[in-house]
Design a protein around this motif. Structure first.
Motif, PDB file in Angstrom:
ATOM      1  N   GLN A 172       6.343   0.787  -3.250  1.00  0.00           N
ATOM      2  CA  GLN A 172       7.487   1.004  -2.371  1.00  0.00           C
ATOM      3  C   GLN A 172       7.594   2.460  -1.948  1.00  0.00           C
ATOM      4  OE1 GLN A 172      10.643  -0.548  -4.798  1.00  0.00           O
ATOM      5  NE2 GLN A 172      10.393  -2.643  -4.055  1.00  0.00           N
TER       6      GLN A 172
ATOM      7  N   GLN B 229       4.988   3.127   0.657  1.00  0.00           N
ATOM      8  CA  GLN B 229       5.433   2.607   1.955  1.00  0.00           C
ATOM      9  C   GLN B 229       6.485   3.523   2.572  1.00  0.00           C
ATOM     10  OE1 GLN B 229       6.813  -1.355   1.187  1.00  0.00           O
ATOM     11  NE2 GLN B 229       4.760  -2.250   1.238  1.00  0.00           N
TER      12      GLN B 229
ATOM     13  N   GLU C 146       4.773   6.614   3.871  1.00  0.00           N
ATOM     14  CA  GLU C 146       4.008   6.274   5.079  1.00  0.00           C
ATOM     15  C   GLU C 146       4.943   6.059   6.265  1.00  0.00           C
ATOM     16  OE1 GLU C 146       0.748   5.649   7.435  1.00  0.00           O
ATOM     17  OE2 GLU C 146       0.729   6.290   5.348  1.00  0.00           O
ATOM     18  N   LYS C 147       6.039   5.372   6.032  1.00  0.00           N
ATOM     19  CA  LYS C 147       7.006   5.114   7.102  1.00  0.00           C
ATOM     20  C   LYS C 147       7.625   6.421   7.589  1.00  0.00           C
ATOM     21  CE  LYS C 147      11.108   2.330   8.006  1.00  0.00           C
ATOM     22  NZ  LYS C 147      12.061   1.393   7.419  1.00  0.00           N
TER      23      LYS C 147
ATOM     24  N   ALA D 132       5.652   2.200  11.926  1.00  0.00           N
ATOM     25  CA  ALA D 132       6.388   1.422  10.940  1.00  0.00           C
ATOM     26  C   ALA D 132       6.768   0.070  11.526  1.00  0.00           C
ATOM     27  CB  ALA D 132       7.646   2.174  10.505  1.00  0.00           C
TER      28      ALA D 132
END
Length: 174
Positions: free
Chosen positions: A130, A133, A136-137, A144
């Motif tokens: 999580q 992510q 990365e987002k 995204a």
């Protein structure tokens, strides 16, 4: 790599997300290593007790053989001495068996605890995923995927006036 790109990487300050990611990875890694080491140490101690038991069994067999030989010779002083030695060895063997059984029970419980601990630690892997992510987002907002609404929130629907249901309070003119 150029000097400016190296400078950018070294000047980057870790964010709480990066710290959480590092923490979960380190914790998961160290937990796995600690579980392996604890099991290894416990098994090693159990094996040591098994070797001690085998040696004590051999000594007890020898002492019983000596006792039997001396009893046939009717030497009372040496018979008593041999009998005492057999009793000492039997008491030591009984104590060693208790310790061995306790160690075996501990190893069994430890393995169950390790299995449960590692199953629970899967949560760290989920957190790490999580966090990855989220990073990365944050770093690539245009790539995204669209976010889903949170619980309790609904996406707005466009309602046309023709599809609205009639309310109970609305009456026709009579």
């Amino acid at each position: 790599m150029t000097a400016t790109s190296q400078g950018k990487k070294s000047s980057r300050v870790p964010t709480p997300l990066h710290l959480l990611q590092t923490l979960t990875r380190t914790l998961n890694e160290q937990l796995g290593e600690a579980c392996q080491q604890a099991e290894h140490d416990a098994v090693k101690a159990l094996e040591k007790l098994e070797r001690q038991k085998a040696k004590l069994d051999d000594k007890l067999t020898e002492a019983r053989d000596k006792l039997a030989a001396r009893q046939s010779g009717e030497e009372h002083k040496s018979v008593n001495k041999a009998q005492n030695r057999v009793e000492e060895l039997e008491a030591a063997l009984a104590e060693l068996n208790k310790a061995r059984n306790a160690a075996a029970a501990y190893v069994k419980q430890l393995r169950l605890d390790i299995r449960q601990t590692l199953r629970l630690a899967k949560g760290f892997e989920r957190i790490d995923g999580q966090v990855s992510q989220a990073i990365e987002k944050r770093d690539n907002p245009d790539q995204a995927p669209p976010s889903r609404p949170r619980n309790g929130q609904r996406r707005g629907r466009s309602k046309s006036p023709a599809k609205k249901p009639a309310t109970a309070g609305a009456t026709t003119n009579a």
